[in-house]
Design a protein around this motif. Structure first.
Motif, PDB file in Angstrom:
ATOM      1  N   ILE A  72       0.908  -1.147   0.302  1.00 26.48           N
ATOM      2  CA  ILE A  72       0.015   0.030  -0.182  1.00 26.48           C
ATOM      3  C   ILE A  72       0.957   1.225   0.131  1.00 26.48           C
ATOM      4  O   ILE A  72       0.689   2.239  -0.883  1.00 26.48           O
ATOM      5  CB  ILE A  72      -0.994  -0.008   1.270  1.00 26.48           C
ATOM      6  N   VAL A  73       1.839   1.270   1.242  1.00 26.14           N
ATOM      7  CA  VAL A  73       2.895   2.379   0.851  1.00 26.14           C
ATOM      8  C   VAL A  73       3.579   2.794  -0.326  1.00 26.14           C
ATOM      9  O   VAL A  73       3.560   3.627  -1.043  1.00 26.14           O
ATOM     10  CB  VAL A  73       3.844   2.425   2.168  1.00 26.14           C
ATOM     11  N   ARG A  74       4.135   1.741  -0.771  1.00 21.54           N
ATOM     12  CA  ARG A  74       4.897   1.647  -2.278  1.00 21.54           C
ATOM     13  C   ARG A  74       4.140   2.136  -3.338  1.00 21.54           C
ATOM     14  O   ARG A  74       4.365   2.898  -4.063  1.00 21.54           O
ATOM     15  CB  ARG A  74       5.224   0.270  -2.502  1.00 21.54           C
ATOM     16  N   THR A  75       2.487   1.579  -3.493  1.00 21.00           N
ATOM     17  CA  THR A  75       1.699   2.109  -4.450  1.00 21.00           C
ATOM     18  C   THR A  75       1.244   3.568  -4.333  1.00 21.00           C
ATOM     19  O   THR A  75       1.269   4.402  -5.218  1.00 21.00           O
ATOM     20  CB  THR A  75       0.255   1.406  -4.669  1.00 21.00           C
ATOM     21  N   ALA A  76       1.206   3.840  -2.972  1.00 25.71           N
ATOM     22  CA  ALA A  76       0.844   5.450  -2.746  1.00 25.71           C
ATOM     23  C   ALA A  76       1.832   6.162  -2.899  1.00 25.71           C
ATOM     24  O   ALA A  76       1.687   7.646  -3.388  1.00 25.71           O
ATOM     25  CB  ALA A  76       0.487   5.652  -1.165  1.00 25.71           C
ATOM     26  N   LEU A  77       3.297   5.892  -2.663  1.00 26.03           N
ATOM     27  CA  LEU A  77       4.333   6.866  -3.280  1.00 26.03           C
ATOM     28  C   LEU A  77       4.673   6.669  -4.621  1.00 26.03           C
ATOM     29  O   LEU A  77       5.824   7.283  -5.121  1.00 26.03           O
ATOM     30  CB  LEU A  77       5.470   6.298  -2.305  1.00 26.03           C
ATOM     31  N   SER A  78       3.990   6.162  -5.520  1.00 26.65           N
ATOM     32  CA  SER A  78       4.270   5.894  -7.012  1.00 26.65           C
ATOM     33  C   SER A  78       3.366   6.751  -7.805  1.00 26.65           C
ATOM     34  O   SER A  78       2.365   7.365  -7.401  1.00 26.65           O
ATOM     35  CB  SER A  78       4.117   4.546  -7.266  1.00 26.65           C
ATOM     36  N   ASN A  79       4.039   7.370  -8.953  1.00 26.87           N
ATOM     37  CA  ASN A  79       3.117   7.985  -9.960  1.00 26.87           C
ATOM     38  C   ASN A  79       2.393   6.809 -10.754  1.00 26.87           C
ATOM     39  O   ASN A  79       2.584   5.837 -11.095  1.00 26.87           O
ATOM     40  CB  ASN A  79       4.398   8.385 -10.950  1.00 26.87           C
ATOM     41  N   ASN A  80       1.041   7.253 -10.838  1.00 27.94           N
ATOM     42  CA  ASN A  80       0.069   6.487 -11.339  1.00 27.94           C
ATOM     43  C   ASN A  80       0.370   6.205 -12.866  1.00 27.94           C
ATOM     44  O   ASN A  80       0.077   4.875 -13.206  1.00 27.94           O
ATOM     45  CB  ASN A  80      -1.391   6.900 -11.372  1.00 27.94           C
ATOM     46  N   TYR A  81       0.864   7.143 -13.675  1.00 31.40           N
ATOM     47  CA  TYR A  81       1.085   6.379 -14.911  1.00 31.40           C
ATOM     48  C   TYR A  81       2.321   5.696 -15.081  1.00 31.40           C
ATOM     49  O   TYR A  81       2.193   4.563 -15.609  1.00 31.40           O
ATOM     50  CB  TYR A  81       1.644   7.791 -15.914  1.00 31.40           C
ATOM     51  N   ALA A  82       3.417   5.726 -14.147  1.00 33.37           N
ATOM     52  CA  ALA A  82       4.483   5.120 -14.218  1.00 33.37           C
ATOM     53  C   ALA A  82       4.226   3.422 -13.624  1.00 33.37           C
ATOM     54  O   ALA A  82       4.900   2.571 -13.937  1.00 33.37           O
ATOM     55  CB  ALA A  82       5.727   5.597 -13.195  1.00 33.37           C
ATOM     56  N   LEU A  83       3.444   3.538 -12.708  1.00 32.50           N
ATOM     57  CA  LEU A  83       2.793   2.029 -12.089  1.00 32.50           C
ATOM     58  C   LEU A  83       2.425   1.178 -13.406  1.00 32.50           C
ATOM     59  O   LEU A  83       2.772  -0.157 -13.262  1.00 32.50           O
ATOM     60  CB  LEU A  83       1.598   2.359 -11.298  1.00 32.50           C
ATOM     61  N   ALA A  84       1.713   1.535 -14.245  1.00 28.85           N
ATOM     62  CA  ALA A  84       1.549   0.727 -15.485  1.00 28.85           C
ATOM     63  C   ALA A  84       2.687   0.219 -16.115  1.00 28.85           C
ATOM     64  O   ALA A  84       2.579  -0.877 -16.891  1.00 28.85           O
ATOM     65  CB  ALA A  84       0.423   1.286 -16.471  1.00 28.85           C
ATOM     66  N   THR A  85       3.645   0.829 -16.309  1.00 29.91           N
ATOM     67  CA  THR A  85       4.808   0.506 -16.778  1.00 29.91           C
ATOM     68  C   THR A  85       5.701  -0.484 -16.243  1.00 29.91           C
ATOM     69  O   THR A  85       6.514  -1.569 -16.677  1.00 29.91           O
ATOM     70  CB  THR A  85       5.717   1.627 -17.232  1.00 29.91           C
ATOM     71  N   ASP A  86       5.591  -0.440 -14.744  1.00 26.37           N
ATOM     72  CA  ASP A  86       6.272  -1.555 -13.964  1.00 26.37           C
ATOM     73  C   ASP A  86       5.573  -1.999 -12.854  1.00 26.37           C
ATOM     74  O   ASP A  86       5.964  -1.584 -11.725  1.00 26.37           O
ATOM     75  CB  ASP A  86       7.812  -0.970 -13.560  1.00 26.37           C
TER      76      ASP A  86
END
Length: 292
Positions: free
Chosen positions: A29-43
């Motif tokens: 949850i913390v890792r996803t919350a600190l991520s860019n939503n566009y970048a999440l789809a790439t990795d």
């Protein structure tokens, strides 16, 4: 030095496994919350934050502009955090106070008073533990609707404010183990049942009552289904429902996972801190009462 036995190694390995399985969802949850939503789809399988940013928290708290949210792959949706937090606190506190107070009185009557039919009534009460909660939702909803209490805190707390089979059983188990000498001395001095209850038994039961209050508060804070049935107004909607509204209000095809995880983390943080502070007392009190 103690000799390392195979059993000890297996036990420690099992504990580490349970710890990892328990903590990993919070880490994700913390890792996803600190991520860019566009970048999440790439990795999506990256173990660390992808495109580290605090923009998800800004979106969840309503601090980001629509342009800033769109630039990070988020949506224009936001949560009125202060209002939802206030509603959750009011809901949890009112229900906890009412449930624990009336459960303590009932537990005193079942454990310290002797009256005809006590055991039979307690057996009927225990049977309520075997009734699935989902079976009571519709009758309770009809009752609250007929009373005109929809979209109100009264409607949210009324069905469970005066009766909880588990709470009564929990406190009765403890009160039955209390010594009777002080109570008998007070009765000889002229104390009545109410005075014995409020001046002797309840103060001696402070630890399990505090534990029960903590358990009830956490369960109420996390409650979702019942508030969903009886509320649709932001003035009484708790955090759990606000998160669902935030999830459904994204105008884009792709879900704002980063913003949703940030909002979830903000909602869960008070409960995590509460359990960290009172976790030891919770475990000790449950073990002392003998409830399995």
């Amino acid at each position: 030095m103690r000799r390392i036995s195979p059993g000890r190694v297996v036990a420690w390995a099992y504990l580490v496994l349970v710890l990892v399985v328990t903590i990993f969802p919070f880490y994700w949850i913390v890792r996803t919350a600190l991520s860019n939503n566009y970048a999440l789809a790439t990795d999506p399988s990256s173990p660390g934050p992808v495109g580290f940013t605090l923009g998800a928290f800004e979106r969840a708290l309503g601090l980001a502009t629509p342009a800033e949210a769109a630039a990070q792959g988020g949506s224009a949706a936001s949560i009125d955090l202060l209002s939802a937090l206030r509603n959750s606190i009011v809901y949890a506190v009112l229900l906890t106070v009412c449930t624990v107070f009336f459960s303590a009185l009932a537990a005193f009557a079942f454990s310290r008073l002797r009256w005809k039919g006590r055991d039979a009534v307690f057996a009927v009460l225990l049977s309520a533990l075997m009734v699935p909660q989902v079976l009571t939702l519709l009758p309770n909803f009809v009752l609250i609707k007929d009373l005109g209490l929809l979209n109100s805190f009264g409607g949210m707390i009324l069905p469970t404010a005066f009766f909880s089979a588990f709470n009564i059983f929990f406190l009765r188990q403890f009160m039955q183990g209390l010594s009777t000498e002080i109570e008998e001395a007070a009765i000889i001095d002229g104390a009545g049942p109410l005075r014995v209850c409020f001046r002797i038994v309840l103060p001696m039961s402070a630890a399990p009552i505090a534990t029960l209050a903590l358990l009830t508060f956490i369960n109420t804070w996390n409650d979702y289904l019942w508030p969903l049935l009886v509320t649709n107004d932001d003035t009484v909607r708790p955090l759990t429902l606000a998160l669902a509204v935030f999830k459904q209000s994204s105008p884009q095809a792709a879900l704002d996972w980063a913003g949703l995880m940030a909002a979830t983390l903000v909602a869960a943080l008070p409960m995590l801190l509460l359990f960290v502070v009172f976790g030891r007392r919770l475990v000790n009190s449950i073990g002392f009462t003998g409830v399995k």
